[in-house]
Design an enzyme around this catalytic site. Structure first.
Site, PDB file in Angstrom:
ATOM      1  N   GLY A  53       0.812  -1.621   0.214  1.00 43.51           N
ATOM      2  CA  GLY A  53      -0.073  -0.260  -0.392  1.00 43.51           C
ATOM      3  C   GLY A  53       0.547   0.999  -0.337  1.00 43.51           C
ATOM      4  CE  LYS A 113      -7.432   5.200  10.951  1.00 43.50           C
ATOM      5  NZ  LYS A 113      -6.187   6.611  10.780  1.00 43.50           N
TER       6      LYS A 113
END
Length: 312
Positions: A13, A138
């Site tokens: 990524g 998160k």
């Protein structure tokens, strides 16, 4: 003590590939998770093979195969996850819960760095919908980490320069505007811009550092704390050209949400918090937190005047 062995999850990524390179550069035995279902994604496969040439180990495992994740985790001391959390690409934050389960079962990991690298979600409890989903998810992962008693470091890297500096913080392009630039409010809110390779360098620096265990590490190198106006002025000086400034009031900016798709609405919300509220710099770094450039003054981080030269 020797250097920790590192597993990077999401190594192909945008940030992950830089983390892999930084881990190798700093002398860590580095493993990169390779999904067995990579299929015909030739770009990712060739990137993985290039990591292998550089000395990384490829280890096959999948989020859909718990046993394979446990076995991968058992090979290393530190796990760094860099899977995407941005909505205009792919959004996989809660998949990390499977990784948390694997780390807990393996029982050997000395440090876990989950996929954070942006705004500190612990400071975003009042964030706007729908963008707050990024921070909420998160925090779900953080709670799972802490409930499992897994040692951690959270890295808050603020604004990736490739997305926020090269375009002078415009929403619809990644290139510097040629004639006019949109300025958010008065353009005087302090923002932190980070070269992505520096993010990776600082991240790897933290993993064997006892000062960063169970803490949030903010990347706030002082010369990269700039207002949008200052960023634009740097570009104008480099390019030798003045841009027309179009100031956008907060209400007008938020009103653009109505015409956007979901990913666009998320983006507007995040820009609002960064450029109007100053969420990256409107607090002091306190107990249980560290600032990377103070911990690692030896890192020669990239200033934005140097970063922007590549766009000339």
């Amino acid at each position: 003590m020797g250097k920790s062995k590192v597993l990077v999850v999401g190594g192909t990524g945008y940030i992950g590939r830089r983390i892999v390179k930084a881990s190798l550069a700093q002398g860590h035995e580095t493993y990169v998770l390779q999904r067995p279902d990579i299929g015909l994604d030739i770009d990712k496969l060739q990137m993985l093979l290039s990591f292998k040439k550089q000395g990384a180990h490829l280890i096959e495992a999948s989020f859909s195969d718990h046993h394979s994740l446990v076995e991968a985790v058992k090979r290393v001391d530190v796990v760094i996850c860099t899977i995407s959390g941005v909505h205009f690409r792919s959004h996989n934050i809660t998949m990390q819960l499977k990784l948390v389960d694997a780390i807990r079962e393996a029982g050997n990991v000395k440090r876990f760095l989950p996929s954070e690298f942006g705004i500190d979600p612990a400071r975003m409890e009042n964030a706007l919908e729908p963008g707050r989903v990024t921070f909420d998810e998160k925090m779900v992962v953080r709670r799972a980490i802490q409930e499992a008693k897994i040692p951690f470091t959270y890295v808050s890297a603020n604004c990736f320069a490739g997305y926020f500096a090269g375009n002078l913080s415009q929403m619809v392009t990644l290139l510097p505007p040629k004639e006019k630039v949109c300025i958010y409010g008065d353009g005087n809110v302090k923002v932190v811009f980070m070269d992505e390779d520096d993010i990776a360098t600082y991240t790897i620096k933290t993993i064997d550092d006892p000062r960063t265990i169970n803490k949030t590490v903010y990347l706030r190198p002082p010369e990269n704390i700039l207002t949008q106006r200052q960023l634009v002025e740097i570009w104008e000086k480099l390019a030798g050209k003045q841009l027309e400034k179009v100031h956008i009031p907060n209400d007008q900016f938020l009103a653009t949400m109505k015409e956007m798709d979901y990913a666009g609405q998320v983006g507007v919300g995040h820009f609002h918090h960064i450029f109007f509220e100053g969420c990256l710099t409107n607090f002091e770094i306190g107990e249980g937190q560290e600032e990377a450039s103070k911990l690692y003054p030896e890192v020669k981080y990239t200033r934005m005047d140097d970063y922007l030269k590549q766009y000339l």
